[in-house]
Design a protein around this motif. Structure first.
Motif, PDB file in Angstrom:
ATOM      1  N   LEU A  35      -2.540  -8.144 -25.059  1.00 28.92           N
ATOM      2  CA  LEU A  35      -3.018  -7.280 -24.075  1.00 28.92           C
ATOM      3  C   LEU A  35      -2.034  -7.520 -22.960  1.00 28.92           C
ATOM      4  O   LEU A  35      -1.653  -6.353 -22.056  1.00 28.92           O
ATOM      5  N   ALA A  36      -1.801  -8.563 -22.369  1.00 25.54           N
ATOM      6  CA  ALA A  36      -1.186  -9.042 -21.411  1.00 25.54           C
ATOM      7  C   ALA A  36       0.409  -8.600 -21.439  1.00 25.54           C
ATOM      8  O   ALA A  36       1.060  -7.925 -20.451  1.00 25.54           O
ATOM      9  N   LEU A  37       1.092  -8.675 -22.659  1.00 25.10           N
ATOM     10  CA  LEU A  37       2.166  -8.359 -22.810  1.00 25.10           C
ATOM     11  C   LEU A  37       2.399  -6.637 -22.692  1.00 25.10           C
ATOM     12  O   LEU A  37       3.183  -6.034 -22.131  1.00 25.10           O
ATOM     13  N   GLN A  38       1.369  -5.959 -23.257  1.00 19.67           N
ATOM     14  CA  GLN A  38       1.329  -4.379 -23.387  1.00 19.67           C
ATOM     15  C   GLN A  38       1.275  -3.917 -21.886  1.00 19.67           C
ATOM     16  O   GLN A  38       1.626  -3.074 -21.618  1.00 19.67           O
ATOM     17  N   ALA A  39       0.353  -4.520 -21.202  1.00 17.43           N
ATOM     18  CA  ALA A  39      -0.109  -4.255 -19.786  1.00 17.43           C
ATOM     19  C   ALA A  39       1.387  -4.161 -18.978  1.00 17.43           C
ATOM     20  O   ALA A  39       1.262  -3.342 -17.944  1.00 17.43           O
ATOM     21  N   LYS A  40       2.184  -5.099 -19.296  1.00 22.36           N
ATOM     22  CA  LYS A  40       3.436  -5.272 -18.365  1.00 22.36           C
ATOM     23  C   LYS A  40       4.267  -4.079 -18.792  1.00 22.36           C
ATOM     24  O   LYS A  40       4.995  -3.507 -17.835  1.00 22.36           O
ATOM     25  N   ARG A  41       4.250  -3.530 -19.903  1.00 18.27           N
ATOM     26  CA  ARG A  41       4.924  -2.379 -20.470  1.00 18.27           C
ATOM     27  C   ARG A  41       4.525  -0.986 -20.099  1.00 18.27           C
ATOM     28  O   ARG A  41       5.299  -0.030 -20.205  1.00 18.27           O
ATOM     29  N   THR A  42       3.174  -0.780 -20.326  1.00 16.30           N
ATOM     30  CA  THR A  42       2.398   0.202 -19.928  1.00 16.30           C
ATOM     31  C   THR A  42       2.993   1.260 -18.655  1.00 16.30           C
ATOM     32  O   THR A  42       3.408   2.306 -18.991  1.00 16.30           O
ATOM     33  N   PRO A  43       3.378   0.598 -17.622  1.00 16.86           N
ATOM     34  CA  PRO A  43       3.693   1.875 -16.454  1.00 16.86           C
ATOM     35  C   PRO A  43       5.157   2.318 -16.927  1.00 16.86           C
ATOM     36  O   PRO A  43       5.441   3.584 -16.789  1.00 16.86           O
ATOM     37  N   ASP A  44       6.014   1.310 -17.531  1.00 18.68           N
ATOM     38  CA  ASP A  44       7.282   1.916 -18.006  1.00 18.68           C
ATOM     39  C   ASP A  44       7.362   2.723 -18.940  1.00 18.68           C
ATOM     40  O   ASP A  44       8.066   4.034 -19.102  1.00 18.68           O
ATOM     41  N   TRP A  45       6.451   2.691 -19.948  1.00 22.20           N
ATOM     42  CA  TRP A  45       6.085   3.643 -21.047  1.00 22.20           C
ATOM     43  C   TRP A  45       5.702   5.099 -20.641  1.00 22.20           C
ATOM     44  O   TRP A  45       6.197   6.114 -21.323  1.00 22.20           O
ATOM     45  N   HIS A  46       4.640   4.949 -20.000  1.00 24.58           N
ATOM     46  CA  HIS A  46       3.942   5.895 -19.296  1.00 24.58           C
ATOM     47  C   HIS A  46       5.128   6.786 -18.436  1.00 24.58           C
ATOM     48  O   HIS A  46       4.964   8.115 -18.538  1.00 24.58           O
ATOM     49  N   LYS A  47       5.878   6.291 -17.748  1.00 28.07           N
ATOM     50  CA  LYS A  47       6.918   7.065 -16.785  1.00 28.07           C
ATOM     51  C   LYS A  47       7.943   7.700 -17.789  1.00 28.07           C
ATOM     52  O   LYS A  47       8.230   8.845 -17.624  1.00 28.07           O
ATOM     53  N   GLU A  48       8.442   6.841 -19.019  1.00 31.79           N
ATOM     54  CA  GLU A  48       9.464   7.296 -19.747  1.00 31.79           C
ATOM     55  C   GLU A  48       8.869   8.630 -20.677  1.00 31.79           C
ATOM     56  O   GLU A  48       9.489   9.661 -20.607  1.00 31.79           O
ATOM     57  N   ARG A  49       7.563   8.483 -21.019  1.00 30.61           N
ATOM     58  CA  ARG A  49       6.836   9.718 -21.771  1.00 30.61           C
ATOM     59  C   ARG A  49       6.657  11.014 -20.812  1.00 30.61           C
ATOM     60  O   ARG A  49       7.044  11.827 -21.129  1.00 30.61           O
ATOM     61  N   ARG A  50       6.401  10.602 -19.624  1.00 31.29           N
ATOM     62  CA  ARG A  50       6.219  11.587 -18.590  1.00 31.29           C
ATOM     63  C   ARG A  50       7.555  12.388 -18.389  1.00 31.29           C
ATOM     64  O   ARG A  50       7.537  13.667 -18.287  1.00 31.29           O
ATOM     65  N   GLU A  51       8.687  11.527 -18.172  1.00 35.04           N
ATOM     66  CA  GLU A  51       9.845  12.136 -17.952  1.00 35.04           C
ATOM     67  C   GLU A  51      10.415  12.859 -19.154  1.00 35.04           C
ATOM     68  O   GLU A  51      10.941  14.145 -19.039  1.00 35.04           O
ATOM     69  N   MET A  52      10.136  12.506 -20.427  1.00 33.92           N
ATOM     70  CA  MET A  52      10.382  13.367 -21.575  1.00 33.92           C
ATOM     71  C   MET A  52       9.691  14.687 -21.901  1.00 33.92           C
ATOM     72  O   MET A  52      10.149  15.614 -22.127  1.00 33.92           O
ATOM     73  N   VAL A  53       8.464  14.371 -21.253  1.00 29.25           N
ATOM     74  CA  VAL A  53       7.583  15.738 -21.266  1.00 29.25           C
ATOM     75  C   VAL A  53       8.032  16.947 -20.708  1.00 29.25           C
ATOM     76  O   VAL A  53       8.268  18.073 -20.986  1.00 29.25           O
ATOM     77  N   PHE A  54       8.409  16.503 -19.308  1.00 31.32           N
ATOM     78  CA  PHE A  54       8.907  17.417 -18.411  1.00 31.32           C
ATOM     79  C   PHE A  54      10.406  17.839 -18.693  1.00 31.32           C
ATOM     80  O   PHE A  54      10.647  19.223 -18.613  1.00 31.32           O
ATOM     81  N   SER A  55      11.166  16.874 -19.317  1.00 31.48           N
ATOM     82  CA  SER A  55      12.633  17.333 -19.836  1.00 31.48           C
ATOM     83  C   SER A  55      12.414  18.229 -20.797  1.00 31.48           C
ATOM     84  O   SER A  55      13.244  19.258 -20.712  1.00 31.48           O
ATOM     85  N   LEU A  56      11.592  18.147 -21.780  1.00 31.18           N
ATOM     86  CA  LEU A  56      11.529  19.056 -22.803  1.00 31.18           C
ATOM     87  C   LEU A  56      10.941  20.409 -22.310  1.00 31.18           C
ATOM     88  O   LEU A  56      11.478  21.483 -22.606  1.00 31.18           O
TER      89      LEU A  56
END
Length: 107
Positions: A35-56
């Motif tokens: 959970l701690a490892l995932q918490a570190k990644r979540t902001p970057d993963w959400h940012k990349e997902r958001r960018e991809m949604v808008f890009s598409l």
């Protein structure tokens, strides 16, 4: 199975292995580390997902439909819609629609 699908399966299998740790205390410690490892990644993963949604969305004229974005990214149309609307938190934290007075016509 694609390389990406195999990688997701390996991660899923590793999480299943953690769930099978017999000692409850060791299992909880292992889960906490994940959970701690995932918490570190979540902001970057959400940012990349958001960018991809808008890009598409912006890649076609007219804009790509929400359902097509959802299908391409293997997520629900509701999540895509939330991203496009800028919703990031839990439902309980979102602004409520104003209540209609009695006698108001349905929208």
């Amino acid at each position: 199975m694609s390389e990406q699908e195999q990688e997701v399966q390996r991660v899923s299998d590793a999480l299943d292995d953690i769930d099978r740790i017999a000692d409850p205390e060791q299992r909880v410690r292992a889960r906490n580390r994940v959970l701690a490892l995932q918490a570190k990644r979540t902001p970057d993963w959400h940012k990349e997902r958001r960018e991809m949604v808008f890009s598409l969305r912006d890649s076609t004229t007219p804009p790509m439909p929400i359902r097509k974005i959802a299908a391409r990214l293997e997520m629900s149309a509701g999540v895509v819609q939330d991203i496009l609307r800028g919703h990031t938190g839990a439902w309980k934290d979102r602004p409520r629609a104003p209540k209609k007075a009695e006698g108001d016509a349905p929208a």
